[in-house]
Design a protein around this motif. Sequence first.
Motif, PDB file in Angstrom:
ATOM      1  N   ILE A  17       0.833  -1.199   0.000  1.00  0.00           N
ATOM      2  CA  ILE A  17       0.000   0.000   0.000  1.00  0.00           C
ATOM      3  C   ILE A  17       0.870   1.252   0.000  1.00  0.00           C
ATOM      4  CG2 ILE A  17      -1.681   1.317   1.345  1.00  0.00           C
ATOM      5  CD1 ILE A  17      -2.834  -1.368   2.310  1.00  0.00           C
ATOM      6  N   GLY A  18       1.971   1.226   0.727  1.00  0.00           N
ATOM      7  CA  GLY A  18       2.850   2.394   0.757  1.00  0.00           C
ATOM      8  C   GLY A  18       3.392   2.753  -0.602  1.00  0.00           C
ATOM      9  N   ARG A  19       3.791   1.760  -1.357  1.00  0.00           N
ATOM     10  CA  ARG A  19       4.306   2.029  -2.705  1.00  0.00           C
ATOM     11  C   ARG A  19       3.184   2.536  -3.609  1.00  0.00           C
ATOM     12  NH1 ARG A  19       9.196   0.097  -4.930  1.00  0.00           N
ATOM     13  NH2 ARG A  19       9.339   0.489  -7.175  1.00  0.00           N
ATOM     14  N   ALA A  20       1.994   1.959  -3.487  1.00  0.00           N
ATOM     15  CA  ALA A  20       0.859   2.448  -4.268  1.00  0.00           C
ATOM     16  C   ALA A  20       0.546   3.895  -3.914  1.00  0.00           C
ATOM     17  CB  ALA A  20      -0.361   1.560  -4.029  1.00  0.00           C
ATOM     18  N   CYS A  21       0.661   4.248  -2.632  1.00  0.00           N
ATOM     19  CA  CYS A  21       0.463   5.644  -2.226  1.00  0.00           C
ATOM     20  C   CYS A  21       1.485   6.560  -2.891  1.00  0.00           C
ATOM     21  CB  CYS A  21       0.575   5.771  -0.713  1.00  0.00           C
ATOM     22  SG  CYS A  21      -0.820   5.115   0.215  1.00  0.00           S
ATOM     23  N   ALA A  22       2.733   6.133  -2.925  1.00  0.00           N
ATOM     24  CA  ALA A  22       3.771   6.937  -3.568  1.00  0.00           C
ATOM     25  C   ALA A  22       3.452   7.149  -5.043  1.00  0.00           C
ATOM     26  CB  ALA A  22       5.130   6.261  -3.395  1.00  0.00           C
ATOM     27  N   GLN A  23       3.009   6.112  -5.705  1.00  0.00           N
ATOM     28  CA  GLN A  23       2.681   6.217  -7.131  1.00  0.00           C
ATOM     29  C   GLN A  23       1.489   7.130  -7.367  1.00  0.00           C
ATOM     30  OE1 GLN A  23       2.180   2.002  -7.544  1.00  0.00           O
ATOM     31  NE2 GLN A  23       4.250   1.656  -8.324  1.00  0.00           N
ATOM     32  N   VAL A  24       0.447   6.975  -6.557  1.00  0.00           N
ATOM     33  CA  VAL A  24      -0.759   7.794  -6.728  1.00  0.00           C
ATOM     34  C   VAL A  24      -0.471   9.257  -6.420  1.00  0.00           C
ATOM     35  CG1 VAL A  24      -3.045   8.262  -5.741  1.00  0.00           C
ATOM     36  CG2 VAL A  24      -2.423   5.934  -6.399  1.00  0.00           C
ATOM     37  N   MET A  25       0.219   9.516  -5.318  1.00  0.00           N
ATOM     38  CA  MET A  25       0.486  10.905  -4.943  1.00  0.00           C
ATOM     39  C   MET A  25       1.415  11.581  -5.942  1.00  0.00           C
ATOM     40  SD  MET A  25      -1.364  11.578  -2.305  1.00  0.00           S
ATOM     41  CE  MET A  25      -0.649  13.089  -1.659  1.00  0.00           C
ATOM     42  N   ALA A  26       2.405  10.864  -6.436  1.00  0.00           N
ATOM     43  CA  ALA A  26       3.292  11.437  -7.450  1.00  0.00           C
ATOM     44  C   ALA A  26       2.534  11.732  -8.734  1.00  0.00           C
ATOM     45  CB  ALA A  26       4.457  10.495  -7.726  1.00  0.00           C
ATOM     46  N   ALA A  27       1.639  10.826  -9.129  1.00  0.00           N
ATOM     47  CA  ALA A  27       0.850  11.026 -10.345  1.00  0.00           C
ATOM     48  C   ALA A  27      -0.057  12.241 -10.217  1.00  0.00           C
ATOM     49  CB  ALA A  27       0.024   9.777 -10.638  1.00  0.00           C
ATOM     50  N   ARG A  28      -0.406  12.598  -8.976  1.00  0.00           N
ATOM     51  CA  ARG A  28      -1.276  13.750  -8.749  1.00  0.00           C
ATOM     52  C   ARG A  28      -0.498  15.002  -8.375  1.00  0.00           C
ATOM     53  NH1 ARG A  28      -6.763  11.036  -6.082  1.00  0.00           N
ATOM     54  NH2 ARG A  28      -6.816   9.261  -7.513  1.00  0.00           N
ATOM     55  N   GLY A  29       0.798  14.979  -8.610  1.00  0.00           N
ATOM     56  CA  GLY A  29       1.594  16.195  -8.531  1.00  0.00           C
ATOM     57  C   GLY A  29       2.408  16.394  -7.288  1.00  0.00           C
ATOM     58  N   ALA A  30       2.318  15.522  -6.291  1.00  0.00           N
ATOM     59  CA  ALA A  30       3.047  15.710  -5.038  1.00  0.00           C
ATOM     60  C   ALA A  30       4.516  15.324  -5.186  1.00  0.00           C
ATOM     61  CB  ALA A  30       2.409  14.881  -3.930  1.00  0.00           C
ATOM     62  N   GLN A  31       5.356  15.997  -4.427  1.00  0.00           N
ATOM     63  CA  GLN A  31       6.729  15.553  -4.246  1.00  0.00           C
ATOM     64  C   GLN A  31       6.727  14.526  -3.126  1.00  0.00           C
ATOM     65  OE1 GLN A  31       9.824  16.105  -5.744  1.00  0.00           O
ATOM     66  NE2 GLN A  31      10.439  14.500  -4.322  1.00  0.00           N
ATOM     67  N   VAL A  32       7.193  13.334  -3.418  1.00  0.00           N
ATOM     68  CA  VAL A  32       7.154  12.226  -2.462  1.00  0.00           C
ATOM     69  C   VAL A  32       8.507  12.078  -1.778  1.00  0.00           C
ATOM     70  CG1 VAL A  32       6.901   9.723  -2.211  1.00  0.00           C
ATOM     71  CG2 VAL A  32       5.362  10.992  -3.730  1.00  0.00           C
ATOM     72  N   ILE A  33       8.458  11.952  -0.445  1.00  0.00           N
ATOM     73  CA  ILE A  33       9.633  11.560   0.335  1.00  0.00           C
ATOM     74  C   ILE A  33       9.342  10.164   0.863  1.00  0.00           C
ATOM     75  CG2 ILE A  33      11.147  12.093   2.267  1.00  0.00           C
ATOM     76  CD1 ILE A  33      10.208  15.007   2.056  1.00  0.00           C
ATOM     77  N   ALA A  34      10.041   9.189   0.308  1.00  0.00           N
ATOM     78  CA  ALA A  34       9.770   7.787   0.602  1.00  0.00           C
ATOM     79  C   ALA A  34      10.705   7.284   1.690  1.00  0.00           C
ATOM     80  CB  ALA A  34       9.947   6.945  -0.659  1.00  0.00           C
ATOM     81  N   MET A  35      10.120   6.602   2.679  1.00  0.00           N
ATOM     82  CA  MET A  35      10.907   5.999   3.751  1.00  0.00           C
ATOM     83  C   MET A  35      10.613   4.508   3.824  1.00  0.00           C
ATOM     84  SD  MET A  35      10.640   8.645   6.951  1.00  0.00           S
ATOM     85  CE  MET A  35      11.121  10.357   6.793  1.00  0.00           C
ATOM     86  N   THR A  36      11.655   3.723   3.899  1.00  0.00           N
ATOM     87  CA  THR A  36      11.542   2.294   4.150  1.00  0.00           C
ATOM     88  C   THR A  36      12.915   1.777   4.521  1.00  0.00           C
ATOM     89  OG1 THR A  36      10.513   0.259   3.333  1.00  0.00           O
ATOM     90  CG2 THR A  36      11.969   1.418   1.802  1.00  0.00           C
ATOM     91  N   ARG A  37      13.026   0.505   4.894  1.00  0.00           N
ATOM     92  CA  ARG A  37      14.313  -0.008   5.360  1.00  0.00           C
ATOM     93  C   ARG A  37      15.088  -0.750   4.288  1.00  0.00           C
ATOM     94  NH1 ARG A  37      12.106  -4.634   9.600  1.00  0.00           N
ATOM     95  NH2 ARG A  37      10.813  -5.794   8.126  1.00  0.00           N
TER      96      ARG A  37
END
Length: 241
Positions: A17-37
């Motif tokens: 879900i986190g990766r899908a959120c990154a894809q959706v938010m980026a597609a809608r114009g947001a700058q994404v700061i992704a965090m994971t290990r």
Amino acid sequence: MQFSGKTVIITGAGKGIGRACAQVMAARGAQVIAMTRTQADLDSLEAEIGCRSIRVDLSDPAATRAAMAEAGPADFLINSAGTNVLESTFDMTDEGYDRVMDINLRGALVACQAFGRARVEAGGGGAIVNITSIAGHRGFPEHLCYAASKAGLEGASRVMAKEFGPHGIRVNCIAPTITLTELAAAAWADPVKSEPMMVRHPVNRFAEAEEVAESIAMLLSDDAKMVTGAVLPVDGGFLAV
């Protein structure tokens, strides 16, 4: 470009879900700061959507605070990082409890705390969506600590909505049903377990990660500017029947 000019921090952005959120938010114009290990997940996501990436183990509160400081002020926070250890009440171990609670609950609360402080310093405003689960509302075998962590996060989110509200910061939760991610596959791969769950959904299927991400985007948007302290089930009607 609904979120053009906005920045969103997403924990657990490498998979599911986190990766899908990154894809959706980026597609809608947001700058994404992704965090994971997992660095490989960050590298592939960065190549895909052009995000900033920060490698962090969210079970470590000091590391989480450092990562949030490195991210800097952002408009939105999505807490998607999560894990599960399949243990019954009879079989619960200290190690399993700590692993689940450290990431699912404390890690999310530390991230919210850091985000809230930064937003207040920046003049207020912004929104948080914490990803919980229908497991916090119904009792599923071998999900003891997972259910406790998600129910706890929903309770904490209501407190944050109260405390952050005067600063213009909204806090909501999304409670998905079984979503077709790698984590869910480990828990629900056995048809003996999955089929009885499937038939309890009026839509007769489980959720796709993108569907959950789209609901999160809605809660972050101005379309939901009067929504805070809420838990939105994205469950195909599971909790309604």
